[in-house]
Design a protein around this motif. Structure first.
Motif, mmCIF file in Angstrom:
data_model
loop_
_atom_site.group_PDB
_atom_site.id
_atom_site.type_symbol
_atom_site.label_atom_id
_atom_site.label_comp_id
_atom_site.label_asym_id
_atom_site.label_seq_id
_atom_site.Cartn_x
_atom_site.Cartn_y
_atom_site.Cartn_z
ATOM 1 N N THR A 253 0.846 -1.144 -0.009
ATOM 2 C CA THR A 253 0.153 -0.077 -0.259
ATOM 3 C C THR A 253 0.786 1.244 -0.035
ATOM 4 O O THR A 253 0.532 2.154 -0.648
ATOM 5 N N VAL A 254 2.081 1.220 0.803
ATOM 6 C CA VAL A 254 2.936 2.314 0.889
ATOM 7 C C VAL A 254 3.522 2.478 -0.704
ATOM 8 O O VAL A 254 3.850 3.605 -1.181
ATOM 9 N N ARG A 255 3.740 1.311 -1.160
ATOM 10 C CA ARG A 255 4.832 1.326 -2.477
ATOM 11 C C ARG A 255 3.581 2.071 -3.621
ATOM 12 O O ARG A 255 4.273 2.388 -4.546
ATOM 13 N N THR A 256 2.560 1.757 -3.381
ATOM 14 C CA THR A 256 1.427 2.186 -4.548
ATOM 15 C C THR A 256 1.235 3.734 -4.341
ATOM 16 O O THR A 256 0.983 4.258 -5.435
ATOM 17 N N TYR A 257 1.275 4.079 -2.995
ATOM 18 C CA TYR A 257 0.902 5.623 -2.709
ATOM 19 C C TYR A 257 2.196 6.540 -3.066
ATOM 20 O O TYR A 257 1.992 7.561 -3.492
#
Length: 198
Positions: free
Chosen positions: A68-72
């Motif tokens: 989720t962090v890598r997507t954001y």
């Protein structure tokens, strides 16, 4: 934040807006009412800066491997080339300095005469600012606000939170632009007990 991710506001437009709202505004209020915002550097502030930065470092290292962090992140388009990344890092640091001046300077160190309870003034507002970010970041934002506020309160300086937040966010962006340090499936396995998607 939602509008900015949709391409509405660029990094430098946000830096100018936040600089005026969260930096110039609190400075004007502090001057008007004779308050100090914690813009000081001394031995205690330097020691606490190092300790806080070391404490939050693993969160950024592990967090950079979360799906989720890598997507954001990164919030604004940037390439890993230093010619692109360094101006990006400077712009982010301006935003962090402004945010920390408001949340930890004006709302914590600036009202320290009310005692330690000043660290509990801004966590809800701070968390709401993270509502559109990855769920794990929203979950951690309130406790992080209290931690940063407590360290800055004890330091009588916002230097610890500025450095921990500013360099942490820059490191996070740099790490997300590269292959994960830890296998994402392993990290999500470690954190599967959390009540939010990671």
């Amino acid at each position: 934040m939602v509008l900015e991710r949709g391409g509405g506001v660029g990094l430098w437009a946000r830096a100018v807006r936040d600089g005026l709202l969260y930096l110039v505004g609190p400075m004007a209020l502090a001057r008007l009412y004779g308050r100090r915002l914690g813009w000081r550097v001394d031995r205690r502030a330097l020691r606490n800066t190092l300790l806080l930065a070391l404490f939050v470092l693993p969160f950024y290292l592990v967090g950079s491997s979360l799906p989720t962090v890598r997507t954001y992140y990164p919030m604004w388009g940037v390439k890993p080339a230093l010619s692109s990344f360094l101006p990006h890092a400077v712009g982010q640091f301006v935003i962090v300095l402004a945010a920390e001046t408001y949340f930890r300077g004006l709302l914590c160190v600036g009202v320290r005469e009310i005692g330690f309870k000043s660290v509990f003034i801004s966590p809800v507002i701070y968390a709401l600012q993270h509502a559109s970010k990855p769920p794990i970041e929203l979950l951690l934002s309130g406790p992080t606000d209290v931690l940063f506020g407590a360290v800055d309160y004890r330091s009588r300086s916002i230097l610890p939170s500025v450095v921990a937040h500013g360099f942490g966010l820059t490191l996070l962006d740099w790490l997300v632009l590269h292959p994960p340090l830890f296998p994402p499936e392993r990290v999500t396995g470690w954190l599967r007990w959390l009540p939010v998607p990671v």
